[in-house]
Motif scaffolding. Structure first.
Motif, PDB file in Angstrom:
ATOM      1  N   GLY A  83     -29.828 -54.256 -73.469  1.00 58.73           N
ATOM      2  CA  GLY A  83     -31.227 -53.860 -73.530  1.00 58.73           C
ATOM      3  C   GLY A  83     -31.827 -54.056 -74.908  1.00 58.73           C
ATOM      4  N   GLY A  84     -31.009 -53.873 -75.955  1.00 60.92           N
ATOM      5  CA  GLY A  84     -31.498 -54.108 -77.309  1.00 60.92           C
ATOM      6  C   GLY A  84     -31.902 -55.553 -77.516  1.00 60.92           C
ATOM      7  N   SER A  85     -31.152 -56.471 -76.911  1.00 60.15           N
ATOM      8  CA  SER A  85     -31.478 -57.893 -77.019  1.00 60.15           C
ATOM      9  C   SER A  85     -32.762 -58.227 -76.262  1.00 60.15           C
ATOM     10  CB  SER A  85     -30.319 -58.737 -76.486  1.00 60.15           C
ATOM     11  OG  SER A  85     -29.162 -58.558 -77.269  1.00 60.15           O
ATOM     12  N   VAL A  86     -33.016 -57.510 -75.165  1.00 61.98           N
ATOM     13  CA  VAL A  86     -34.275 -57.696 -74.440  1.00 61.98           C
ATOM     14  C   VAL A  86     -35.446 -57.348 -75.359  1.00 61.98           C
ATOM     15  CG1 VAL A  86     -35.701 -56.892 -72.515  1.00 61.98           C
ATOM     16  CG2 VAL A  86     -33.235 -57.262 -72.184  1.00 61.98           C
ATOM     17  N   GLY A  90     -35.365 -57.383 -78.570  1.00 60.71           N
ATOM     18  CA  GLY A  90     -35.380 -58.393 -79.621  1.00 60.71           C
ATOM     19  C   GLY A  90     -36.142 -59.633 -79.210  1.00 60.71           C
ATOM     20  N   ALA A  91     -35.973 -60.044 -77.947  1.00 57.54           N
ATOM     21  CA  ALA A  91     -36.700 -61.209 -77.437  1.00 57.54           C
ATOM     22  C   ALA A  91     -38.202 -60.955 -77.484  1.00 57.54           C
ATOM     23  CB  ALA A  91     -36.248 -61.525 -76.019  1.00 57.54           C
ATOM     24  N   GLN A  92     -38.607 -59.749 -77.131  1.00 59.41           N
ATOM     25  CA  GLN A  92     -40.028 -59.414 -77.211  1.00 59.41           C
ATOM     26  C   GLN A  92     -40.503 -59.372 -78.658  1.00 59.41           C
ATOM     27  OE1 GLN A  92     -39.926 -55.712 -74.789  1.00 59.41           O
ATOM     28  NE2 GLN A  92     -41.371 -56.770 -73.436  1.00 59.41           N
ATOM     29  N   GLY A  93     -39.622 -58.940 -79.528  1.00 60.54           N
ATOM     30  CA  GLY A  93     -39.982 -58.830 -80.936  1.00 60.54           C
ATOM     31  C   GLY A  93     -40.335 -60.155 -81.583  1.00 60.54           C
ATOM     32  N   ILE A  94     -39.755 -61.257 -81.071  1.00 60.33           N
ATOM     33  CA  ILE A  94     -40.053 -62.563 -81.665  1.00 60.33           C
ATOM     34  C   ILE A  94     -41.154 -63.305 -80.906  1.00 60.33           C
ATOM     35  CG2 ILE A  94     -37.790 -62.830 -82.719  1.00 60.33           C
ATOM     36  CD1 ILE A  94     -37.032 -64.714 -80.429  1.00 60.33           C
ATOM     37  N   GLY A  95     -41.732 -62.657 -79.882  1.00 59.62           N
ATOM     38  CA  GLY A  95     -42.876 -63.253 -79.227  1.00 59.62           C
ATOM     39  C   GLY A  95     -42.771 -63.507 -77.743  1.00 59.62           C
ATOM     40  N   ALA A  96     -41.606 -63.286 -77.153  1.00 54.83           N
ATOM     41  CA  ALA A  96     -41.456 -63.499 -75.711  1.00 54.83           C
ATOM     42  C   ALA A  96     -42.010 -62.302 -74.942  1.00 54.83           C
ATOM     43  CB  ALA A  96     -39.999 -63.716 -75.348  1.00 54.83           C
ATOM     44  N   ASP A  97     -42.423 -62.544 -73.716  1.00 57.99           N
ATOM     45  CA  ASP A  97     -42.882 -61.454 -72.853  1.00 57.99           C
ATOM     46  C   ASP A  97     -41.725 -60.827 -72.094  1.00 57.99           C
ATOM     47  OD1 ASP A  97     -45.856 -61.691 -73.136  1.00 57.99           O
ATOM     48  OD2 ASP A  97     -45.452 -63.703 -72.369  1.00 57.99           O
ATOM     49  N   GLN A 138     -23.237 -67.229 -74.904  1.00 58.64           N
ATOM     50  CA  GLN A 138     -22.539 -66.636 -76.047  1.00 58.64           C
ATOM     51  C   GLN A 138     -22.605 -65.112 -76.060  1.00 58.64           C
ATOM     52  OE1 GLN A 138     -24.164 -68.515 -79.528  1.00 58.64           O
ATOM     53  NE2 GLN A 138     -23.305 -70.517 -79.022  1.00 58.64           N
ATOM     54  N   GLY A 139     -23.394 -64.533 -75.168  1.00 62.09           N
ATOM     55  CA  GLY A 139     -23.464 -63.074 -75.098  1.00 62.09           C
ATOM     56  C   GLY A 139     -22.285 -62.428 -74.404  1.00 62.09           C
ATOM     57  N   VAL A 140     -21.271 -63.213 -74.022  1.00 64.55           N
ATOM     58  CA  VAL A 140     -20.117 -62.643 -73.310  1.00 64.55           C
ATOM     59  C   VAL A 140     -19.412 -61.549 -74.102  1.00 64.55           C
ATOM     60  CG1 VAL A 140     -19.616 -64.655 -71.856  1.00 64.55           C
ATOM     61  CG2 VAL A 140     -18.681 -64.554 -74.181  1.00 64.55           C
ATOM     62  N   MET A 186     -29.041 -51.170 -69.282  1.00 62.00           N
ATOM     63  CA  MET A 186     -29.961 -51.929 -70.128  1.00 62.00           C
ATOM     64  C   MET A 186     -31.216 -51.121 -70.457  1.00 62.00           C
ATOM     65  SD  MET A 186     -29.920 -55.902 -68.941  1.00 62.00           S
ATOM     66  CE  MET A 186     -28.549 -56.976 -69.371  1.00 62.00           C
ATOM     67  N   LYS A 187     -31.679 -50.337 -69.481  1.00 63.66           N
ATOM     68  CA  LYS A 187     -32.850 -49.493 -69.737  1.00 63.66           C
ATOM     69  C   LYS A 187     -32.555 -48.467 -70.822  1.00 63.66           C
ATOM     70  CE  LYS A 187     -35.202 -47.773 -66.329  1.00 63.66           C
ATOM     71  NZ  LYS A 187     -35.494 -47.109 -65.026  1.00 63.66           N
ATOM     72  N   VAL A 188     -31.384 -47.848 -70.758  1.00 58.53           N
ATOM     73  CA  VAL A 188     -30.988 -46.888 -71.787  1.00 58.53           C
ATOM     74  C   VAL A 188     -30.958 -47.573 -73.152  1.00 58.53           C
ATOM     75  CG1 VAL A 188     -29.088 -45.456 -72.639  1.00 58.53           C
ATOM     76  CG2 VAL A 188     -29.699 -45.412 -70.202  1.00 58.53           C
TER      77      VAL A 188
END
Length: 319
Positions: free
Chosen positions: A187-190, A192-199, A288-290, A306-308
């Motif tokens: 969930g932290g990576s989700v 992070g994706a938003q942090g760089i501009g993704a929806d 690579q996230g394995v 992931m929500k947590v």
């Protein structure tokens, strides 16, 4: 530009990526019930007549679940179309998708105006996966509604650019729906994706190691036992560069440190490329996230975790 309504009412800003062989109705239905978009490649439904049966089943089960659980966020589903000359089913499969008004179509390998026009004819949306700016611009010119940035570290077919490079570059000229793919397993990576501009985040590998995935237990265990350094980037198996589990390459009798290259002319989605070992069936794709995957729970449990993690990350950053 805000997200289209179909992508707004989700439990998490996540689309489950279509996984060749692995994604079937069970996985897609579980993802949608958990509140994230579930998807599958049309080519997974074999023979081609199965595609309509799959779509009908998914729609009926999700409609029934929503009626029984009116307060739950039940996500839409998506069908992935491989727009490549070796896919002789594309026209048939799109006819079925139009007939049943599949809400989201994901195109891969090539943009297709034919597909986008067909999707728009009934009000659906089309997302296209890309690995560079040129392909992004071409897809938008043809009518794609959104872009999936398939970045370095993504499972299966993947690009070589870091998400920190590709996502912001796309955002410089595109303010529509933008997804990020590559090494996202928490969930932290989700966030992070938003942090760089993704929806939204586009996640595949985490769901291979789930109860509902159509993957062998050996495949799931290989993901759990692997780390990022065990991912091999090669064009040998399909003619397009992709990320694969080192252990599956070794089991096929190949040297993961000494794989020859293969050109795009070898692409054939009915074959295994240049080796007797078939990509996806014998040579297992993974990102690579394995290294962040340690178990194989249900899809609902994965989304709950992931929500947590997502909201804990927001709290750490005081968002």
């Amino acid at each position: 530009m805000s997200l289209p309504p179909i992508l707004q009412n989700l439990e998490l800003p996540v689309i489950g990526a279509p996984l060749f062989i692995v994604s079937g109705p069970e996985l897609v239905i579980a993802q949608c019930k958990a509140g994230i978009v579930g998807s599958f490649p049309a080519l997974n439904a074999r023979p081609k007549e199965e595609l309509e049966k799959w779509i009908i089943r998914i729609k009926l089960e999700l409609d029934q679940f929503q009626k029984e659980n009116p307060d739950k966020k039940v996500a839409p589903f998506a069908v992935n179309q491989i727009c490549h000359g070796s896919n002789n089913r594309l026209e048939h499969d799109m006819e079925i998708c139009v007939k049943h008004e599949v809400p989201i179509i994901i195109t891969s390998l090539q943009a297709s105006k034919m597909v986008y026009d067909a999707v728009h004819s009934y009000g659906g949306i089309a997302l296209h996966d890309v690995t560079n700016i040129r392909h992004t611009q071409k897809a938008l010119e043809m009518g794609a509604d959104g872009i999936i940035a398939v970045c370095n570290g993504a499972g299966g077919h993947a690009g070589g650019l870091s998400p920190f490079a590709l996502v912001p570059e796309i955002r410089e000229f595109f303010d529509g729906p933008l997804l990020c793919s590559g090494s996202i397993a928490t969930g932290g990576s989700v966030l992070g994706a938003q942090g760089i501009g993704a929806d939204l985040a586009y996640i595949g590998t985490r769901f291979i190691a789930s109860k509902e995935a159509n993957a062998s237990e050996d495949y799931k265990d290989e993901i759990i036992e692997s780390r990022g350094q065990d991912i091999v980037y090669s064009s040998l198996f399909t003619g397009v560069h992709g990320n694969y589990l080192k252990g599956s390459i070794e089991k096929a009798g190949l040297d993961p440190n000494n794989l020859p290259e293969a050109g795009k002319e070898s692409m054939n989605f009915g074959s295994g490329g240049n080796t007797d070992a078939k990509a996806w069936k014998d040579i297992w794709g993974a990102g690579q996230g394995v290294g962040s995957i340690h178990d194989k729970p249900s899809v609902q449990e994965i989304v709950d975790q992931m929500k947590v993690e997502y909201f804990a990350a927001r709290e750490r950053l005081a968002l």
